[in-house]
Scaffold this motif. Structure first.
Motif, PDB file in Angstrom:
ATOM      1  N   ASN A 248     -23.527  45.604   1.134  1.00 34.77           N
ATOM      2  CA  ASN A 248     -23.235  44.798   2.340  1.00 34.77           C
ATOM      3  C   ASN A 248     -23.731  45.539   3.631  1.00 34.77           C
ATOM      4  O   ASN A 248     -23.218  45.592   4.629  1.00 34.77           O
ATOM      5  CB  ASN A 248     -21.962  44.374   2.776  1.00 34.77           C
ATOM      6  CG  ASN A 248     -21.414  43.644   1.627  1.00 34.77           C
ATOM      7  OD1 ASN A 248     -21.989  43.001   0.976  1.00 34.77           O
ATOM      8  ND2 ASN A 248     -20.090  43.614   1.381  1.00 34.77           N
ATOM      9  N   ALA A 249     -25.010  46.603   3.619  1.00 37.94           N
ATOM     10  CA  ALA A 249     -25.437  47.315   4.441  1.00 37.94           C
ATOM     11  C   ALA A 249     -25.995  46.475   5.925  1.00 37.94           C
ATOM     12  O   ALA A 249     -26.457  45.295   5.549  1.00 37.94           O
ATOM     13  CB  ALA A 249     -26.764  47.938   3.855  1.00 37.94           C
ATOM     14  N   ARG A 250     -25.739  47.086   7.055  1.00 39.75           N
ATOM     15  CA  ARG A 250     -26.281  46.598   8.078  1.00 39.75           C
ATOM     16  C   ARG A 250     -26.883  47.771   8.830  1.00 39.75           C
ATOM     17  O   ARG A 250     -26.254  48.853   9.179  1.00 39.75           O
ATOM     18  CB  ARG A 250     -25.334  45.986   9.048  1.00 39.75           C
ATOM     19  CG  ARG A 250     -24.652  44.716   8.416  1.00 39.75           C
ATOM     20  CD  ARG A 250     -25.397  43.590   8.466  1.00 39.75           C
ATOM     21  NE  ARG A 250     -25.024  42.318   8.219  1.00 39.75           N
ATOM     22  CZ  ARG A 250     -24.593  41.864   6.932  1.00 39.75           C
ATOM     23  NH1 ARG A 250     -24.891  42.715   5.896  1.00 39.75           N
ATOM     24  NH2 ARG A 250     -24.354  40.542   6.545  1.00 39.75           N
ATOM     25  N   ILE A 251     -27.826  47.893   9.385  1.00 35.81           N
ATOM     26  CA  ILE A 251     -28.725  49.047   9.943  1.00 35.81           C
ATOM     27  C   ILE A 251     -28.023  48.890  11.563  1.00 35.81           C
ATOM     28  O   ILE A 251     -28.135  47.702  12.060  1.00 35.81           O
ATOM     29  CB  ILE A 251     -30.318  48.999  10.191  1.00 35.81           C
ATOM     30  CG1 ILE A 251     -30.829  49.053   8.777  1.00 35.81           C
ATOM     31  CG2 ILE A 251     -30.683  49.670  11.136  1.00 35.81           C
ATOM     32  CD1 ILE A 251     -32.126  49.275   8.392  1.00 35.81           C
ATOM     33  N   LEU A 252     -27.704  49.822  12.080  1.00 30.24           N
ATOM     34  CA  LEU A 252     -27.103  49.718  13.406  1.00 30.24           C
ATOM     35  C   LEU A 252     -27.873  50.206  14.217  1.00 30.24           C
ATOM     36  O   LEU A 252     -27.833  49.702  15.713  1.00 30.24           O
ATOM     37  CB  LEU A 252     -25.660  50.603  13.408  1.00 30.24           C
ATOM     38  CG  LEU A 252     -24.705  50.495  12.224  1.00 30.24           C
ATOM     39  CD1 LEU A 252     -23.630  51.490  12.401  1.00 30.24           C
ATOM     40  CD2 LEU A 252     -23.978  48.842  12.517  1.00 30.24           C
ATOM     41  N   GLU A 253     -28.788  51.097  14.230  1.00 31.47           N
ATOM     42  CA  GLU A 253     -29.832  51.668  15.243  1.00 31.47           C
ATOM     43  C   GLU A 253     -31.030  52.276  14.595  1.00 31.47           C
ATOM     44  O   GLU A 253     -30.676  52.982  13.346  1.00 31.47           O
ATOM     45  CB  GLU A 253     -29.224  52.396  16.324  1.00 31.47           C
ATOM     46  CG  GLU A 253     -28.721  53.820  15.826  1.00 31.47           C
ATOM     47  CD  GLU A 253     -27.993  54.512  17.038  1.00 31.47           C
ATOM     48  OE1 GLU A 253     -28.330  55.643  17.554  1.00 31.47           O
ATOM     49  OE2 GLU A 253     -27.078  54.039  17.672  1.00 31.47           O
ATOM     50  N   VAL A 254     -32.287  52.470  15.210  1.00 33.24           N
ATOM     51  CA  VAL A 254     -33.145  53.323  14.826  1.00 33.24           C
ATOM     52  C   VAL A 254     -33.763  54.225  15.732  1.00 33.24           C
ATOM     53  O   VAL A 254     -33.568  53.607  16.868  1.00 33.24           O
ATOM     54  CB  VAL A 254     -34.219  52.207  14.215  1.00 33.24           C
ATOM     55  CG1 VAL A 254     -34.055  51.497  12.912  1.00 33.24           C
ATOM     56  CG2 VAL A 254     -34.889  51.292  15.238  1.00 33.24           C
ATOM     57  N   ASN A 255     -34.232  55.432  15.484  1.00 37.72           N
ATOM     58  CA  ASN A 255     -34.747  56.204  16.414  1.00 37.72           C
ATOM     59  C   ASN A 255     -35.888  56.820  15.796  1.00 37.72           C
ATOM     60  O   ASN A 255     -36.104  57.165  14.645  1.00 37.72           O
ATOM     61  CB  ASN A 255     -33.333  57.188  16.733  1.00 37.72           C
ATOM     62  CG  ASN A 255     -32.381  56.618  17.568  1.00 37.72           C
ATOM     63  OD1 ASN A 255     -32.627  55.931  18.521  1.00 37.72           O
ATOM     64  ND2 ASN A 255     -31.058  56.516  17.015  1.00 37.72           N
TER      65      ASN A 255
END
Length: 193
Positions: A89-96
């Motif tokens: 149930n993964a969700r990417i929260l932010e990318v940098n």
């Protein structure tokens, strides 16, 4: 048990996958079988849709890469440790970070490798195989493997990041894979085209 891997062209690879609950039937057996399949096919990541199960589950073992760095890779990636982890149930929260190229391949698209640009780091929320919640930040090769597997549960493939001309040049190879005209050392499920 080693499971067959779904080949490019099969509709399950384009499906946005569903979250699951701890009572998902046969979950621990599925995870065990996915680990066996990952290692039998010499992969570093495997997502559930790649074994024809459209749920938000993927495995990453980037330790296989980081534990065997050569001198050049050590200079590029430093002392990156790698992980062996189940993501549910993964969700990417932010990318940098700057996007950087790396030559990627995919068990579902055998014998095709291309340089793909991806950001340096990601922050992700997920539950592990015991449904314990985690929120972690990853970078380098581990982040890249997570991005790649995360794309699978979103119905995306690494070839989607290619420029149209490059994709056009690969069309025949991709069509051959979809038709089952590819030899690999693992079992595959092909779309009926």
């Amino acid at each position: 048990m080693v499971l067959p891997i779904v080949a490019y062209g099969h509709p399950v690879l384009r499906k946005k996958c569903e979250d699951i609950t701890p009572d998902y039937p046969g979950l621990s057996e599925l995870i065990q079988n996915m680990w066996e399949t990952l290692y039998a096919s010499n992969g570093v990541g495997l997502a559930a849709p790649q074994v024809n199960v459209p749920i938000r589950l993927f495995l990453v073992d980037s330790k296989q890469m980081t534990d065997h760095f050569d001198e050049e890779e050590r200079l590029l990636f430093g002392d990156e440790q790698g992980i062996k982890q189940v993501f549910i149930n993964a969700r990417i929260l932010e990318v940098n970070g700057e996007e950087w190229p790396y030559n990627e391949g995919c068990l579902s698209i055998p014998k095709i490798r291309e340089d793909i640009l991806r950001p340096q780091t990601l922050k992700i929320r997920y539950v592990d195989e015991h449904f314990q919640p985690h929120e972690e930040t990853y970078s380098g090769l581990t982040a890249r493997v997570i991005f790649h597997e995360y794309d699978h549960i979103e119905g995306k493939l690494f070839i989607d990041y290619l420029k149209p001309l490059k994709k056009k040049l690969l069309r025949k190879k991709l069509d051959d894979i979809a038709k089952g005209k590819v030899e690999v050392n693992y079992k595959m499920i092909f779309a009926k085209v």
